[in-house]
Design an enzyme around this catalytic site. Structure first.
Site, short mmCIF file in Angstrom:
data_model
loop_
_atom_site.label_atom_id
_atom_site.label_comp_id
_atom_site.label_asym_id
_atom_site.label_seq_id
_atom_site.Cartn_x
_atom_site.Cartn_y
_atom_site.Cartn_z
N ASP A 1 126.12 -7.73 176.99
CA ASP A 1 126.98 -7.33 175.87
C ASP A 1 128.46 -7.38 176.23
OD1 ASP A 1 127.48 -6.02 173.24
OD2 ASP A 1 128.17 -4.39 174.52
N LEU B 1 130.82 -1.75 168.87
CA LEU B 1 131.78 -2.49 168.05
C LEU B 1 132.33 -3.73 168.75
CD1 LEU B 1 133.76 0.54 166.58
CD2 LEU B 1 132.14 -0.91 165.38
N ARG B 2 131.80 -4.04 169.94
CA ARG B 2 132.32 -5.21 170.65
C ARG B 2 132.10 -6.49 169.84
NH1 ARG B 2 130.13 -3.01 175.68
NH2 ARG B 2 131.83 -2.09 176.86
N GLY B 3 130.97 -6.58 169.16
CA GLY B 3 130.68 -7.77 168.37
C GLY B 3 131.71 -7.99 167.29
#
Length: 346
Positions: free
Chosen positions: A198, A279-281
């Site tokens: 991720d 919220l990285r995506g």
């Protein structure tokens, strides 16, 4: 200098090439994880993109490739010289391309402090590691899925923060370590843990080319380069220079690229629909879409820019379901298609 296979001569593998180019335009995207079959040109492509990039200006004789004016990219010694209004000498170097071997120790990666000198002479002598050498460049880890997890943690933390801190015997040294982290591996040899996967900004999947004519073209390109690398480099000089200029132009206009609120909401809607943790995506997709728009010479992100990068940004963030038959990339495209009401195949 040993000649490097030209980036523009590489046939196919468009996903991998696009992900690398976007990370060169905006290193804050967070690097690329490239997973694919053996012998598909992963290492060749990564070395080729490094060779393509224009030279960078650094402070002469500096351990960390410090930038002469950007405080975020310079070591403490250079900062002190600037504050004391001392003259800073600079030079130009090729963008650093650092290979991290599988057997590397933590000291080799992070650097170490000469304890004996510190105790006897009272001088903090830092012996830089690979993170210091990779500052403002590319750090490449082949077979990253076989690397010790604690080393992967260190790499990802440094890549995310842009700094590396070494603590030894009560002595602390901190230096800039802003690099594009590129990992490659073969899925047959094991997967990365989801929480580590991720942390990579983008994920490119590459497969062995099946088309016989393309395979012949790839073999001929490689043979031509092996026989006379300098002739091959000269042959592709125009394409190389054009791509190099495109990357430079994109870097210049990137700060002024904007993305409408409605499109940002759609991106987050896709992430929510796919049940992406954290919220990285969302953040990476927004960054990558801006970088792609800049690469195309635009200052406004549109739906085409988003659909071109979103699979690369989200594919590896989906939860693995052993009973799921649909490929993760296809799943992302399906949800994007429904959300944006567009046919992604056009």
């Amino acid at each position: 200098m040993r000649p490097v296979f030209p980036f523009t001569a590489i046939v196919g593998q468009e996903e991998m090439k696009l992900a690398l180019i976007l990370n060169m335009i905006d290193p804050k995207i967070g690097g690329v994880m490239i997973m694919g079959d053996r012998g598909t040109g992963k290492s060749t492509t990564i070395r080729a993109i490094a060779d393509l990039l224009p030279q960078i200006e650094v402070v002469s004789d500096d351990l960390f490739n410090s930038h002469p004016s950007d405080f975020e990219l310079m070591g403490d010694t250079v900062k002190q010289k600037i504050e004391n209004e001392e003259v800073i000498l600079t030079s130009s170097i090729n963008v650093p391309m650092v290979d991290l071997p599988l057997g590397a120790t933590e000291d080799r990666v992070c650097g170490t402090i000469d304890i004996e000198k510190a105790l006897t002479e009272g001088i903090k002598t830092f012996e830089p590691g690979l993170l210091a050498k990779a500052n403002r460049g590319i750090l490449y880890v082949d077979e990253v899925n076989l690397l010790d997890d604690h080393l992967v943690d260190i790499l990802l933390d440094s890549a995310a923060s842009g700094w590396n801190t070494v603590e030894r015997e009560g002595i602390s040294i901190r230096h800039p370590a802003r690099f594009v982290l590129v990992g490659s591996g073969n899925p047959e040899e094991g997967e990365l843990r989801p929480q580590l996967l991720d942390r990579f900004g983008m994920h490119a999947e590459i497969r062995t080319v099946k088309d016989p004519s393309l395979r012949v073209q790839i073999v001929e390109q490689r043979s031509k380069f092996d026989q006379d690398p300098y002739f091959c480099l000269e042959e592709y000089k125009t394409q190389q220079d054009a791509l190099k200029q495109s990357i430079l132009d994109a870097q210049d206009i990137l700060p002024s690229v904007t993305i409408d609120y409605d499109l940002r909401v759609k991106i987050s809607e896709v992430c929510g629909e796919l049940d992406v943790d954290g919220l990285r995506g969302d953040i990476v997709t927004n960054r990558a879409a801006k970088a792609f728009a800049a690469y195309k010479g635009k200052k406004q992100v549109d739906v085409y820019d988003i659909k071109s990068v979103i699979t690369l940004c989200l594919r590896h963030r989906l939860r693995k379901d052993p009973l799921e038959t649909i490929d993760s990339g296809s799943k992302v495209k399906k949800v994007v298609n429904e959300t944006f009401a567009l046919d992604l195949d056009t």
